[in-house]
Design an enzyme around this catalytic site. Structure first.
Site, PDB file in Angstrom:
ATOM      1  N   GLY A  27      -0.814  -5.593 -34.357  1.00  0.00           N
ATOM      2  CA  GLY A  27      -0.541  -4.221 -34.785  1.00  0.00           C
ATOM      3  C   GLY A  27      -1.285  -3.178 -33.964  1.00  0.00           C
ATOM      4  O   GLY A  27      -1.009  -1.993 -34.076  1.00  0.00           O
ATOM      5  N   LYS A  28      -2.263  -3.616 -33.176  1.00  0.00           N
ATOM      6  CA  LYS A  28      -3.058  -2.721 -32.328  1.00  0.00           C
ATOM      7  C   LYS A  28      -3.529  -1.511 -33.128  1.00  0.00           C
ATOM      8  O   LYS A  28      -3.520  -0.376 -32.644  1.00  0.00           O
ATOM      9  CB  LYS A  28      -2.269  -2.331 -31.076  1.00  0.00           C
ATOM     10  CG  LYS A  28      -1.897  -3.570 -30.237  1.00  0.00           C
ATOM     11  CD  LYS A  28      -1.179  -3.289 -28.952  1.00  0.00           C
ATOM     12  CE  LYS A  28      -0.984  -4.544 -28.115  1.00  0.00           C
ATOM     13  NZ  LYS A  28      -0.148  -5.601 -28.702  1.00  0.00           N
TER      14      LYS A  28
END
Lengths: 313, 313
Positions: free
Chosen positions: B105-106
């Protein structure tokens, strides 16, 4: 264009501040939470429903005085699927009330994946053939620049195609933002200055009638000196300014983020508006059953304080 | 500890590669899509259901040979609420099959918000009193370092408390990653080297029995020279290596990301495994009704190729 619609609303409402709907359960009055937990049990659904009720009341109490709301995605994701449903319902409710919706997701990835994020929040999701459907449909999204232009380009395409906007993180409001953002590069410029130059470049083909671009930047209110520098580098970039209020940024601090035309910045306040009824300033006037009126009073106070500070700059 | 469980599985399966479930509709065989669009109509729900069926088949075909799957959140968010439901169901299905789940998901934000992201993906979401509920429950999450340590700390706390892991972006696999990550700082070090040093520091109290930390780093396969440098700086950091296969990284390239103990890196392949049945290598052997067998064949080929390259290093 997103930026023109935004500025039209800022001018119409004479208000460069936005309400941050970044809810936490502890912000919500007991009577709202109790009703939902009694109905649904002690679970994420009840919490999400309480947030939705709370958000709607705050939107009802402020939609006529602010141009936009900012929704912090993390605050919804933490309640799982139900939380994201409530993110979506809150966004739709705000749009029905004529507000612009900024999804604060700080998304970032390589090009093909950034395309997926852009479809999710700004554009439209392709199905079979020519068919497509809107997933979340915000008006703007915050994005993180760490991957460079190919992670930004898909958003730029959708900004053009769907009249949307992005705000790129440049200098964030938190204490440790300097660990990377303030690093001095070999060119003599700091990292945030270099990122600011990229933002100018990335947004140069997305300028509207006021001369501002739909590619904005996030610059925290807690760093007024850096804000002054960044205001100069990014003359035609709209700044989304977090950190006012509960995080410690003052109206004088945020004034540095505006241009002399009185435009150029959008100041966000989340906690100080959502929790106004708990604050020293308003708690004697409004009890928790009148939390929304307290939020309205604080939103008006904030508007006037910032307008005042801009005038005095 | 997350990192010990991960390495146990890598050793048990003799496989340092993971399957990236980053689905796009064009990856999915026609017969699966048609069935769902016929049943639900031309909408996000049908697309999400097709993805779920596809994902389950690929998990069924590979769970006994890989230690983990990586799910790219953007690919699910683009299908809205239905997409996120399918993210969750895919993650749960993978966990039932004994796989670790890395949510790609960074995510990144200031401290109080990073706490919410951490609750969403790694920890547990507090309700009233002592009650809490798990929102998504991945085993690890990719995070972006641009905000510095206060945006990382909440994840570290949950890594400790819930035995989870994070992978911090250091050098990403995309073309423009150098725009920020390669910038030379005034100290003579590049940005990615400085971020790598932070990652070492952030993970030093989360080391497990193999000497590796639950705080890993993302280092793209497409930059083997930088990978060599980063491997040296981050000796006890597990590297999550994207970019193998469809993005152009070869087994020789990824070999630089391993330590001499044959550990230290986890190589991800998404498109090359999901779309194996469409590839020149496998399309004559497997038609699209046998897509999952093609994925299995490719996952085995990839495992052997990487093990071979590590041996030869």
């Amino acid at each position: 264009m997103f930026i023109d619609t935004l500025i039209d609303k800022v001018i119409e409402k004479n208000n460069p501040s936005v309400v941050g709907l970044d809810p936490k359960l502890e912000y919500i009055p007991e009577h709202i939470k109790k009703a939902e937990f009694d109905q649904y049990g002690m679970n994420l659904k009840a919490a999400a429903e309480a947030i939705l009720k709370f958000n709607r009341s705050i939107i009802d109490a402020t939609y006529d005085i602010v141009p936009a709301v900012k929704l912090q995605l993390a605050c919804y994701e933490m309640y799982g699927l139900e939380g994201i449903r409530v993110f979506n319902e809150t966004a739709n409710y705000a749009k029905q009330k004529g507000l612009l919706v900024i999804a604060d997701g700080k998304r970032n990835d390589i090009g093909s994946t950034a395309e997926a994020y852009s479809a999710a929040f700004l554009g439209s999701t392709p199905l079979m053939g020519e068919a497509s459907e809107t997933a979340f449909g915000a008006d703007a999204l915050t994005v993180n620049p760490y991957l460079g232009i190919d992670g930004i380009k898909p958003f730029l395409n959708d900004c053009r195609k769907y009249e949307k906007g992005i705000f790129v993180l440049v200098k964030t409001s938190n204490k440790s933002s300097g660990q990377i953002q303030d690093l001095l590069t070999a060119t003599g410029k700091s990292m945030y200055e270099i990122v600011a130059e990229y933002v100018v470049e990335w947004g140069k083909n997305l300028k509207g009638k006021y001369g501002y671009s739909s590619v904005g930047a996030v610059v925290g209110a807690t760093y007024p000196n850096q804000a002054k520098i960044l205001r100069r580098i990014m003359k035609e970039v709209y700044l989304l300014v977090p950190g006012y209020g509960a995080q410690g940024g003052t109206a004088r601090d945020v004034a540095h983020s505006f241009n002399s035309d009185g435009l150029g910045a959008l100041v966000n306040a989340s906690r100080s508006i959502m929790c106004a009824y708990q604050s020293d300033m308003w708690k004697d006037t409004y009890d928790e059953t009148h939390f929304a009126e307290a939020s309205r009073a604080e939103a008006i106070r904030m508007r006037d304080e910032i307008n005042d500070a801009i005038g005095k700059k």
